[in-house]
Every structure is written in C-alpha cells, then in structure tokens.
Scaffold this active site. Structure first.
Site, PDB file in Angstrom:
ATOM      1  N   THR A 188      44.376  96.456  55.964  1.00  0.00           N
ATOM      2  CA  THR A 188      44.802  97.317  57.074  1.00  0.00           C
ATOM      3  C   THR A 188      44.731  96.455  58.325  1.00  0.00           C
ATOM      4  O   THR A 188      43.857  95.601  58.446  1.00  0.00           O
ATOM      5  CB  THR A 188      43.833  98.516  57.189  1.00  0.00           C
ATOM      6  OG1 THR A 188      44.071  99.380  56.100  1.00  0.00           O
ATOM      7  CG2 THR A 188      44.005  99.274  58.503  1.00  0.00           C
ATOM      8  N   THR A 239      38.732  99.849  60.250  1.00  0.00           N
ATOM      9  CA  THR A 239      39.265  99.641  58.903  1.00  0.00           C
ATOM     10  C   THR A 239      38.160  99.896  57.890  1.00  0.00           C
ATOM     11  O   THR A 239      37.004  99.517  58.103  1.00  0.00           O
ATOM     12  CB  THR A 239      39.835  98.219  58.718  1.00  0.00           C
ATOM     13  OG1 THR A 239      40.219  98.061  57.351  1.00  0.00           O
ATOM     14  CG2 THR A 239      38.837  97.130  59.099  1.00  0.00           C
TER      15      THR A 239
HETATM   16  N1  ASP Z   1      41.230 102.995  56.732  1.00  0.00           N
HETATM   17  C1  ASP Z   1      42.348 102.897  55.838  1.00  0.00           C
HETATM   18  C2  ASP Z   1      42.547 104.233  55.170  1.00  0.00           C
HETATM   19  O1  ASP Z   1      41.577 104.854  54.767  1.00  0.00           O
HETATM   20  C3  ASP Z   1      42.206 101.853  54.792  1.00  0.00           C
HETATM   21  C4  ASP Z   1      41.577 100.547  55.210  1.00  0.00           C
HETATM   22  O2  ASP Z   1      41.301 100.338  56.370  1.00  0.00           O
HETATM   23  O3  ASP Z   1      41.342  99.705  54.332  1.00  0.00           O
HETATM   24  O4  ASP Z   1      43.678 104.627  54.990  1.00  0.00           O
END
Ligand code: ASP
Length: 322
Positions: A188, A239
C-alpha cells in the site's frame, strides 16, 4: 581613534546577526515522507529492496521538487502517489492485489490540511490512478467519497483516465490469491507533506488485502483511519491491517493527541503504534508535522519508506526502526 572603529565593527556585527535572524525567519520548513507498505518483507532479497528504493526515490524526487519550487503539499503527495500507483511492485493502482473473486478493487483518499477537505474513492476497478479521482471528488463535488461504478461514472465525466481491467492483470498477484489465503502482498502506498506555506496534506492508495471479500473497503479511503491532514498539527498516512485502523481512527489519532494532549509528533506516533500493537494489529504510519519533523513508526518487521525535508537529507529504510 579606536572607539569609532569598535563602533563600526559592533554595528556591522549587529546588522549581520539581524540579517541572519531575518533570513532564518524567511525559511519555512518543508518536506515529504512516503511509505510503500508495512509487514514482514521476509521474501525480500537485495534486488527487491533495491526496487522498493528506486520506486520510493522516484516518488520522493517528484514530490520534493514540487515543494522545493514552492508548490503545494497537495500537489506533492498527489505526484508521489501517482508514481507509486504506476509501478507494479506496489499494492496500489497497477500492482493491486486480487479479491476472493479474483477481481481488483482499489481504494484511495487524499486530505488537505488547510481547508480540512478530503476526497476518497473505494472499490474502483477501472481507474488508472485512484488518487487522482479521489482528489477530484474533493475538489469538484460536495461529497467526500464515491464508490465503484458511481466513482467510475464521475471519472468518465470529468476525463480521469479509465483503463480496461486487464491493465491491472498480474500473474504474480493471481498466483498469490490462489496459492494461500495467508500470502499477503505488501505495498500500500502513501505520502504526507508540508509545503513552504505551512500547508499539510496526505494521501493513501491501495488494492486492499489479498483475498479480501468482494466489496470490502479498508482504512485507506477513510479519512481519519488511513489518511489525515490538519494544518498546524500533522499529516499522516497509514498501512497495515485496515480493520483496526478504522476501529482506532489511527491516522486522525496522531494529530488529535498532539492537539488535545500537547504531545510531540514523536510521542504521539509512538503512542498510536502501541495502541495498534495492543489491539493486535500489524501496521505502520508515516507522518510530518507543521515544523517539518518526520516520523515513521511500525510494529511489523519492516516498513518501506523514504523521506526528505529541507533539513533532513533523503533517507530510505525498510527494516531499521529509525
Ligand atoms: N491498509 C490496507 C487495507 O487494509 C492494506 C495495507 O496497508 O497493507 O486495505
């Protein structure tokens, strides 16, 4: 005879000091911090780390150049995130992961710390750069978030680039979703910036979590959860396991702790990451405050991130905690 000379020297020294003080006043701090996901990064060899570094450096260069030339933090975070969305390495835009139905549903948001406005899109599968559409939602509509086909209809109307879903095809990501429900792709992306006018902005973009239910929306497009910017305080992008970021309002919490409890950015981000840990969530946050201080904290093994300010030289890290 000696006295006038001493007087002249003193006056010269004094005016030089005033000059220095004045010119220091004129220098407003500015800078940008970027992340490319948090997690174990256990499968990363040196070559892969170099690719992360190249991508993040490219995004940093674009964002920093805008800030250096006096451009806005909004433009800087937008430019940085667009670059990362176009790279297949990251889990955003082109490199987005697949849902349980083997579709790709992307989420993004952006927030302007000056106006307090924000824009977001969720569940889009044809928008080349979701962050550009999120920005248009903020600038051109009365709303904060548009989702799926409605968001894409709006994109078409205002000329934001739509692509055939095959543009996002990735054999590697397909294998990932078919192989194991546990094989999470990291990556992300997000950026937070402070410009020379003292305005803060943040943006986040993601394909979400591998094998997520179709229709699932994470924290990345939710203002306060995955993205927050508030002038005078800080700008944040997160993230990690989005469900926890939503429950804890992680991104806003960083700035609100500074606002209500008078914590420094460092203290606030440490506390917020410890709250994630207590809740059982894995993840990290990047942030910049209104003085140009940078913080990047995570409770995972690594978080790919980079930053550069007018005070701090360009830095890239994955594993090291500071
Ligand atoms: N936060 C993101 C989600 O839950 C995924 C990530 O940051 O890896 O969609």
């Amino acid at each position: 005879m000696e006295r006038p000379i001493i007087k002249i020297i003193l006056i010269t020294l004094f005016s030089l000091m005033v000059g220095v003080i004045e010119s220091n006043d004129e220098v407003s701090n500015f800078g940008i911090v970027i992340h490319g996901g948090a997690g174990s990064f256990s499968d990363l060899d040196e070559k892969a780390i170099n690719s992360y570094e190249t991508g993040i450096n490219e995004a940093l260069s674009a964002g920093y150049k805008i800030l250096e030339q006096g451009g806005s933090s909004l433009d800087a975070v937008t430019a940085a995130v667009v670059i990362l969305e176009d790279l297949p390495l990251f889990n955003a835009g082109k490199g987005s992961v697949y849902t349980e139905m083997e579709t790709q549903e992307m989420d993004s948001s952006i927030m302007d710390g000056e106006s307090g406005k924000g824009g977001a899109v969720a569940g889009v599968s044809k928008v080349k750069n979701p962050v550009l559409l999120a920005r248009k939602v903020m600038e051109k509509t009365e709303h904060v978030m548009l989702i799926s086909s409605g968001a894409e209809k709006f994109a078409k109307e205002i000329g934001i680039e739509l692509v055939d879903p095959s543009y996002f095809y990735s054999e590697k990501n397909l294998k990932r979703v078919r192989k194991s429900k546990e094989d999470e792709k990291l990556g992300t992306v997000g950026a937070a910036a402070l410009d020379q006018s003292g305005n803060l902005a943040a943006a986040t973009s993601t394909g979400g979590r591998t094998n997520k239910m179709t229709g699932r929306v994470g924290d990345s497009p939710i203002l306060g959860a995955g993205t927050w910017a508030q002038n005078g305080l800080c700008a944040v992008s997160g993230t990690g396991h989005g469900e926890y970021f939503m429950r804890l309002l992680t991104a806003a919490d960083v700035c609100k702790l500074m606002e209500y409890s008078g914590l420094s950015l460092e203290e606030s981000t440490n506390l917020v990451v410890s709250k994630l840990t207590q809740a059982g969530a894995e993840g990290g946050i990047i942030s910049i405050d209104s003085n140009g201080n940078i913080s990047a904290k995570f409770n995972t093994k690594g978080m790919a991130r980079g930053y550069q300010t007018n005070q701090i030289p360009r830095t890239f890290r994955v594993y090291k905690k500071n």
